[in-house]
Design a protein around this motif. Structure first.
Motif, PDB file in Angstrom:
ATOM      1  N   GLN A 119      53.996  38.443  39.955  1.00 51.71           N
ATOM      2  CA  GLN A 119      55.270  38.351  40.653  1.00 51.71           C
ATOM      3  C   GLN A 119      56.410  38.730  39.710  1.00 51.71           C
ATOM      4  OE1 GLN A 119      55.378  33.734  41.092  1.00 51.71           O
ATOM      5  NE2 GLN A 119      57.523  34.388  41.143  1.00 51.71           N
ATOM      6  N   GLN A 120      57.439  39.362  40.276  1.00 51.04           N
ATOM      7  CA  GLN A 120      58.586  39.800  39.473  1.00 51.04           C
ATOM      8  C   GLN A 120      59.751  40.150  40.403  1.00 51.04           C
ATOM      9  OE1 GLN A 120      57.684  43.061  36.849  1.00 51.04           O
ATOM     10  NE2 GLN A 120      59.828  43.368  36.258  1.00 51.04           N
ATOM     11  N   ASN A 121      60.918  39.571  40.120  1.00 51.39           N
ATOM     12  CA  ASN A 121      62.167  39.903  40.825  1.00 51.39           C
ATOM     13  C   ASN A 121      62.054  39.792  42.346  1.00 51.39           C
ATOM     14  OD1 ASN A 121      63.351  40.493  38.331  1.00 51.39           O
ATOM     15  ND2 ASN A 121      62.672  42.636  38.431  1.00 51.39           N
ATOM     16  N   GLY A 122      61.440  38.713  42.819  1.00 47.07           N
ATOM     17  CA  GLY A 122      61.379  38.478  44.257  1.00 47.07           C
ATOM     18  C   GLY A 122      60.281  39.228  44.982  1.00 47.07           C
ATOM     19  N   PHE A 123      59.403  39.901  44.244  1.00 52.80           N
ATOM     20  CA  PHE A 123      58.317  40.659  44.853  1.00 52.80           C
ATOM     21  C   PHE A 123      56.993  40.282  44.186  1.00 52.80           C
ATOM     22  CE2 PHE A 123      61.978  43.233  45.825  1.00 52.80           C
ATOM     23  CZ  PHE A 123      61.697  43.776  47.068  1.00 52.80           C
ATOM     24  N   VAL A 124      55.907  40.426  44.935  1.00 53.02           N
ATOM     25  CA  VAL A 124      54.569  40.400  44.364  1.00 53.02           C
ATOM     26  C   VAL A 124      54.146  41.844  44.146  1.00 53.02           C
ATOM     27  CG1 VAL A 124      52.128  39.958  44.842  1.00 53.02           C
ATOM     28  CG2 VAL A 124      53.832  38.182  45.274  1.00 53.02           C
ATOM     29  N   HIS A 125      53.756  42.144  42.921  1.00 52.89           N
ATOM     30  CA  HIS A 125      53.300  43.482  42.562  1.00 52.89           C
ATOM     31  C   HIS A 125      51.778  43.499  42.543  1.00 52.89           C
ATOM     32  CE1 HIS A 125      57.269  44.979  40.878  1.00 52.89           C
ATOM     33  NE2 HIS A 125      57.493  43.694  41.097  1.00 52.89           N
ATOM     34  N   CYS A 126      51.205  44.544  43.094  1.00 49.79           N
ATOM     35  CA  CYS A 126      49.750  44.698  43.100  1.00 49.79           C
ATOM     36  C   CYS A 126      49.407  46.111  42.631  1.00 49.79           C
ATOM     37  CB  CYS A 126      49.184  44.453  44.495  1.00 49.79           C
ATOM     38  SG  CYS A 126      47.376  44.554  44.571  1.00 49.79           S
ATOM     39  N   ALA A 127      48.469  46.215  41.694  1.00 47.51           N
ATOM     40  CA  ALA A 127      48.082  47.512  41.142  1.00 47.51           C
ATOM     41  C   ALA A 127      46.574  47.684  41.246  1.00 47.51           C
ATOM     42  CB  ALA A 127      48.534  47.637  39.693  1.00 47.51           C
ATOM     43  N   VAL A 128      46.172  48.874  41.711  1.00 50.06           N
ATOM     44  CA  VAL A 128      44.755  49.247  41.777  1.00 50.06           C
ATOM     45  C   VAL A 128      44.559  50.419  40.835  1.00 50.06           C
ATOM     46  CG1 VAL A 128      42.860  50.037  43.230  1.00 50.06           C
ATOM     47  CG2 VAL A 128      44.571  48.454  44.157  1.00 50.06           C
ATOM     48  N   SER A 129      43.784  50.190  39.763  1.00 49.62           N
ATOM     49  CA  SER A 129      43.582  51.213  38.734  1.00 49.62           C
ATOM     50  C   SER A 129      42.124  51.640  38.705  1.00 49.62           C
ATOM     51  CB  SER A 129      43.989  50.675  37.354  1.00 49.62           C
ATOM     52  OG  SER A 129      45.310  50.189  37.375  1.00 49.62           O
ATOM     53  N   ASP A 130      41.897  52.864  38.242  1.00 46.43           N
ATOM     54  CA  ASP A 130      40.524  53.360  38.093  1.00 46.43           C
ATOM     55  C   ASP A 130      40.447  54.250  36.873  1.00 46.43           C
ATOM     56  OD1 ASP A 130      40.929  56.279  38.770  1.00 46.43           O
ATOM     57  OD2 ASP A 130      41.565  55.423  40.691  1.00 46.43           O
ATOM     58  N   SER A 131      39.226  54.523  36.451  1.00 42.61           N
ATOM     59  CA  SER A 131      38.985  55.420  35.311  1.00 42.61           C
ATOM     60  C   SER A 131      38.447  56.754  35.820  1.00 42.61           C
ATOM     61  CB  SER A 131      37.993  54.777  34.339  1.00 42.61           C
ATOM     62  OG  SER A 131      36.762  54.489  35.011  1.00 42.61           O
ATOM     63  N   GLY A 132      38.958  57.198  36.965  1.00 40.19           N
ATOM     64  CA  GLY A 132      38.409  58.371  37.633  1.00 40.19           C
ATOM     65  C   GLY A 132      38.971  59.692  37.164  1.00 40.19           C
ATOM     66  N   ILE A 133      38.970  60.665  38.075  1.00 40.06           N
ATOM     67  CA  ILE A 133      39.280  62.054  37.714  1.00 40.06           C
ATOM     68  C   ILE A 133      40.772  62.287  37.496  1.00 40.06           C
ATOM     69  CG2 ILE A 133      37.255  62.937  38.904  1.00 40.06           C
ATOM     70  CD1 ILE A 133      39.005  63.629  41.265  1.00 40.06           C
ATOM     71  N   GLY A 134      41.618  61.394  37.987  1.00 41.54           N
ATOM     72  CA  GLY A 134      43.057  61.547  37.787  1.00 41.54           C
ATOM     73  C   GLY A 134      43.672  62.594  38.697  1.00 41.54           C
ATOM     74  N   ILE A 135      44.980  62.694  38.603  1.00 42.30           N
ATOM     75  CA  ILE A 135      45.746  63.603  39.473  1.00 42.30           C
ATOM     76  C   ILE A 135      46.670  64.454  38.607  1.00 42.30           C
ATOM     77  CG2 ILE A 135      47.329  63.724  41.447  1.00 42.30           C
ATOM     78  CD1 ILE A 135      46.438  60.707  41.933  1.00 42.30           C
ATOM     79  N   ALA A 136      46.718  65.734  38.853  1.00 42.58           N
ATOM     80  CA  ALA A 136      47.580  66.637  38.098  1.00 42.58           C
ATOM     81  C   ALA A 136      49.050  66.296  38.358  1.00 42.58           C
ATOM     82  CB  ALA A 136      47.311  68.089  38.492  1.00 42.58           C
ATOM     83  N   PRO A 137      49.928  66.424  37.344  1.00 40.44           N
ATOM     84  CA  PRO A 137      51.353  66.067  37.517  1.00 40.44           C
ATOM     85  C   PRO A 137      52.021  66.800  38.672  1.00 40.44           C
ATOM     86  CG  PRO A 137      50.842  66.389  35.193  1.00 40.44           C
ATOM     87  CD  PRO A 137      49.631  66.823  35.951  1.00 40.44           C
ATOM     88  N   GLU A 138      51.710  68.087  38.847  1.00 38.38           N
ATOM     89  CA  GLU A 138      52.357  68.859  39.905  1.00 38.38           C
ATOM     90  C   GLU A 138      51.911  68.438  41.303  1.00 38.38           C
ATOM     91  OE1 GLU A 138      48.809  71.259  38.369  1.00 38.38           O
ATOM     92  OE2 GLU A 138      50.456  70.066  37.524  1.00 38.38           O
ATOM     93  N   GLU A 139      50.807  67.690  41.397  1.00 38.42           N
ATOM     94  CA  GLU A 139      50.314  67.253  42.703  1.00 38.42           C
ATOM     95  C   GLU A 139      50.751  65.834  43.056  1.00 38.42           C
ATOM     96  OE1 GLU A 139      46.081  67.798  42.475  1.00 38.42           O
ATOM     97  OE2 GLU A 139      46.213  69.834  43.282  1.00 38.42           O
ATOM     98  N   GLN A 140      51.241  65.090  42.058  1.00 35.76           N
ATOM     99  CA  GLN A 140      51.580  63.688  42.294  1.00 35.76           C
ATOM    100  C   GLN A 140      52.727  63.531  43.286  1.00 35.76           C
ATOM    101  OE1 GLN A 140      52.034  61.424  38.638  1.00 35.76           O
ATOM    102  NE2 GLN A 140      50.254  62.437  37.708  1.00 35.76           N
ATOM    103  N   ALA A 141      53.705  64.462  43.258  1.00 34.88           N
ATOM    104  CA  ALA A 141      54.840  64.366  44.183  1.00 34.88           C
ATOM    105  C   ALA A 141      54.433  64.607  45.633  1.00 34.88           C
ATOM    106  CB  ALA A 141      55.925  65.367  43.768  1.00 34.88           C
ATOM    107  N   LYS A 142      53.283  65.260  45.840  1.00 32.80           N
ATOM    108  CA  LYS A 142      52.835  65.586  47.198  1.00 32.80           C
ATOM    109  C   LYS A 142      51.826  64.580  47.750  1.00 32.80           C
ATOM    110  CE  LYS A 142      52.989  70.465  45.790  1.00 32.80           C
ATOM    111  NZ  LYS A 142      52.182  71.706  45.656  1.00 32.80           N
ATOM    112  N   LEU A 143      51.443  63.607  46.916  1.00 30.73           N
ATOM    113  CA  LEU A 143      50.354  62.709  47.286  1.00 30.73           C
ATOM    114  C   LEU A 143      50.583  61.990  48.606  1.00 30.73           C
ATOM    115  CD1 LEU A 143      49.157  60.896  44.040  1.00 30.73           C
ATOM    116  CD2 LEU A 143      47.813  62.358  45.545  1.00 30.73           C
ATOM    117  N   PHE A 144      51.814  61.600  48.863  1.00 26.80           N
ATOM    118  CA  PHE A 144      52.101  60.760  50.013  1.00 26.80           C
ATOM    119  C   PHE A 144      52.572  61.551  51.232  1.00 26.80           C
ATOM    120  CE2 PHE A 144      52.815  58.186  46.175  1.00 26.80           C
ATOM    121  CZ  PHE A 144      51.882  57.183  46.390  1.00 26.80           C
TER     122      PHE A 144
END
Length: 550
Positions: free
Chosen positions: A462-487
Motif C-alpha cells: 500500500q502507498q498513498n491511498g492505493f494498493v499496488h500490485c505487480a506481476v513480474s516474470d523472467s520471460g522474453i520481455g518487450i521491446a521499448p518501441e512496442e511498450q507504448a502500443k501494448l494497451f
C-alpha cells in the motif's frame, strides 16, 4: 522655430525666424520703448509687431490676436507685468512672455521665472539682447512642443501596440478554444463569443452549406447590442453570405461583413458580422480579424463534423460487434457441449483419430468463446455500458481465485511462483469479478511468455491511498518501441516467440480500461530477454464503506 501660428508657419517653411513672420506684441506705457522695439524688429526680416500702451489693453490684444511672443513692461498702469502674467495663465494661454524691467536684481529674476516668465530684459537693452531673448523663448517653446508631440505619439504607438498584443493573445486563445473537439452547438457559441470579443460587432451569424441541397442554412445568430437594426440599402446579410461563399472571399457593404469558411479550396459556409444599429463601418483591420476567425472556425467545424462521423461509425461498429458476439454465444455453447458429450462416450466409443478431432474442435471453440467475451467487453467499454459493482474487497482473496484459475498452466511449465502479499493489506474498492479478470490476464501473459522453469512473482503493497500490485516474470520481455502500443486494441508483438502463442491482442487493452474504470492506473517495465513487470493500482476502500460491508 515653431510657436503658435507664427511658429507653425516657420515649421511648414522649414526655415528660421527670418523665413516666416513672427507676431510680437510689445506692451509698455512708454511710447519710446514701443517705438524702439518696433523699429528694431522691423530692421530684422520676419517679424510683425503689435503694440499696447498698458496692461489691460495688452491682455485684450493677447486674447484677440494670439501673438507668438509678448514683451511686457513690469511697471504699468491698470495692470502691471506680474498681474498680466497671472491673468494670461488663468486663461490657460500658452504664450511666452518676456518682462521688461528697470530692476535687474536676482530676486526679481527668481520671481519672474517662478510665475512662468520665459525671460526678462533690463532697461536699457540693445536690439541684439532683445532679439536673443525672443529667440531663446521661441526655441524653448518649440522644444517643449516637440517633446509633448513626441510623447503623445509614443503613447499612441504604445497603446496601439498593446491593443495588437491583446488581439494576438485573444486570437491565440480563441483559436485554441474553438479548435478543441466540442459538440457543434457548443463550438458555435464559442465562435460567437470570439467575434464579439475581438471585433466588437453588434450582431453576428454563422451559416453552413447544406451538403444535400447546397443551400446556406443559418446555424446560429446572436445580437450583442440591444436596439433595432437599420434596414440595408444594398444586400441583406443572407445575400452577403451567399456572395462570400460563391466568390470565396470577404464581402462587405460598410456596416456588414461576411467571410467565407474555407477548408482548402472548399467553402463550407460563411461567418457574418454587422453594425446595423449604429451603422458604423468596419475597418480594414477588423476585416482581417474576421478572416482569421473564419479560418479557425472552419477548421473547428470540420473537425467537429469528422469527429462526430467517426464517433457514430465507432458506435455502430461496437453495437455490431456486441450483436454478433451475442449471436455467436449460443451456437458455440452448443458445439462445446456436444463435443464434451462425445468425449464422455455418450454416443459410443471414439477412435483415437475421432477423439483427437473432437479435442481440437473443443479447444478452438474455447478460444472463440474467449475472443467473443473479449469483444463484448471492448464493446461495453467503448459504448459506456460496462457496469461495475464496486465494493470493499480483499486483494488476497481475489488473487487466490486468480491463482487457482492459472495454477495448472504454471505447474505444467514447471515455473516457480512467488507470492508476497502482506496480511494486513487494507481492503480495496473494486469489482471482485473484474479485479479477478485483471489478475488472471496478467498471470496468463506471465506464464505464456516465460520459458519452462522460469519464475513468476506477485507482490502487493500500500502507498498513498492505493494498493499496488505487480506481476513480474523472467520471460522474453518487450521491446521499448512496442511498450507504448501494448494497451491498444489488437496489438501483438512482432516477436516470433509471441506470435507462437494464441491471443487476440485485446487482453491488455481490456485490463487497462478495467483498472482505470476502478480508479487506478497501470504501467509496464520490461527489457527484452530479461522479463516484464506489470503493475497496477486500486484505491483503498474508505473506512465507512468497509464498515458498511461488514
Amino acid at each position: 522655430m515653431v510657436y503658435s501660428r507664427g511658429l507653425e508657419r516657420l515649421a511648414k517653411s522649414g526655415g528660421s525666424m527670418a523665413d516666416a513672420a513672427v507676431r510680437v506684441l510689445v506692451i509698455d506705457d512708454s511710447r519710446h520703448i514701443r517705438e524702439f522695439v518696433t523699429e528694431a524688429l522691423a530692421a530684422r526680416r520676419g517679424f510683425v509687431t503689435l503694440q499696447a500702451a498698458d496692461g489691460a489693453e495688452g491682455l485684450e490684444m493677447i486674447l484677440a490676436e494670439k501673438p507668438d511672443v509678448v514683451l511686457c513692461d513690469l511697471e504699468m498702469p491698470h495692470l502691471n507685468g506680474f498681474q498680466l502674467v497671472d491673468a494670461v495663465r488663468a486663461q490657460q494661454l500658452d504664450v511666452p512672455i518676456i518682462l521688461i524691467t528697470s530692476h535687474g536684481s536676482e530676486a526679481i529674476a527668481v520671481e519672474f521665472f517662478r510665475k512662468g516668465v520665459k525671460d526678462y530684459l533690463s532697461k536699457p537693452f540693445t536690439a541684439e539682447e532683445m532679439y536673443s531673448a525672443i529667440e531663446r523663448a521661441l526655441t524653448e517653446v518649440r522644444l517643449r512642443r516637440e517633446k509633448e508631440a513626441l510623447t503623445q505619439h509614443l503613447a499612441l504607438v504604445n497603446q496601439q501596440l498593446r491593443r495588437r498584443v491583446q488581439e494576438l493573445d485573444a486570437l491565440y486563445k480563441v483559436g485554441k478554444s474553438v479548435t478543441t473537439l466540442l459538440p457543434l452547438d457548443q463550438l458555435l457559441e464559442r465562435v460567437m463569443d470570439a467575434v464579439f470579443y475581438l471585433i466588437g460587432a453588434e450582431e453576428a451569424a454563422l451559416m453552413l452549406v447544406d451538403e444535400e441541397s447546397g443551400r446556406l442554412r443559418t446555424q446560429i445568430r446572436r445580437q450583442r447590442v440591444p436596439g433595432e437594426a437599420q434596414p440595408t440599402e444594398h444586400r441583406s446579410a443572407e445575400e452577403l453570405a451567399a456572395s462570400a461563399v460563391r466568390d470565396g472571399s470577404i464581402t462587405t457593404t460598410g456596416a456588414m461583413l461576411s467571410a467565407p469558411l474555407k477548408i482548402g479550396d472548399r467553402v463550407i459556409g460563411a461567418l457574418g458580422v454587422g453594425n446595423r444599429i449604429s451603422a458604423r463601418p468596419f475597418t480594414g483591420h477588423e476585416q482581417q480579424l474576421l478572416m482569421a476567425l473564419a479560418d479557425y472556425a472552419a477548421i473547428a467545424i470540420e473537425n467537429a463534423r469528422l469527429y462526430e462521423a467517426v464517433r457514430r461509425a465507432d458506435q455502430a461498429k461496437s453495437e455490431f460487434v456486441s450483436v454478433v458476439a451475442h449471436e455467436l454465444r449460443t451456437p458455440m455453447t452448443s458445439i462445446r457441449g456436444y463435443a464434451e458429450m462425445l468425449l464422455q462416450g455418450v454416443c459410443g466409443p471414439l477412435t483415437p483419430q475421432q477423439e483427437q478431432f473432437i479435442h481440437t474442435m473443443r479447444s478452438n471453440v474455447v478460444r472463440m468463446q474467449v475472443l467473443v467475451s473479449d469483444l463484448q467487453d471492448i464493446s461495453r467499454i467503448e459504448t459506456g455500458h460496462m457496469r461495475l459493482e464496486l465494493k470493499p474487497v480483499r486483494l488476497a482473496d481475489v488473487l487466490r481465485d486468480a491463482l487457482q484459475a492459472t495454477q495448472a498452466q504454471i505447474e505444467a511449465r514447471a515455473q516457480r511462483l512467488t507470492v508476497k502479499v502482506p496480511e494486513d493489506l487494507p481492503q480495496v474498492r473494486a469489482d471482485p469479478a473484474r479485479l479477478a479478470q485483471i489478475l488472471i490476464n496478467l498471470l496468463s501473459n506471465a506464464y505464456k511468455y516465460t520459458p519452462e522453469g522460469g519464475q513468476i512473482r506477485v507482490q502487493a503493497w500500500q502507498q498513498n491511498g492505493f494498493v499496488h500490485c505487480a506481476v513480474s516474470d523472467s520471460g522474453i520481455g518487450i521491446a521499448p518501441e512496442e511498450q507504448a502500443k501494448l494497451f491498444t486494441k489488437f496489438f501483438r508483438s512482432e516477436n516470433p516467440a509471441v506470435r507462437e502463442m494464441p491471443g487476440t491482442g485485446l487482453g491488455l487493452c481490456i485490463v487497462k480500461n478495467l483498472v482505470e474504470l476502478q480508479g487506478g492506473q497501470i504501467a509496464v517495465e520490461s527489457q527484452p530477454g530479461k522479463g516484464s513487470t506489470f503493475s497496477f493500482t486500486i484505491p483503498i476502500a474508505s473506512e465507512s464503506s468497509q464498515m458498511n460491508a461488514a
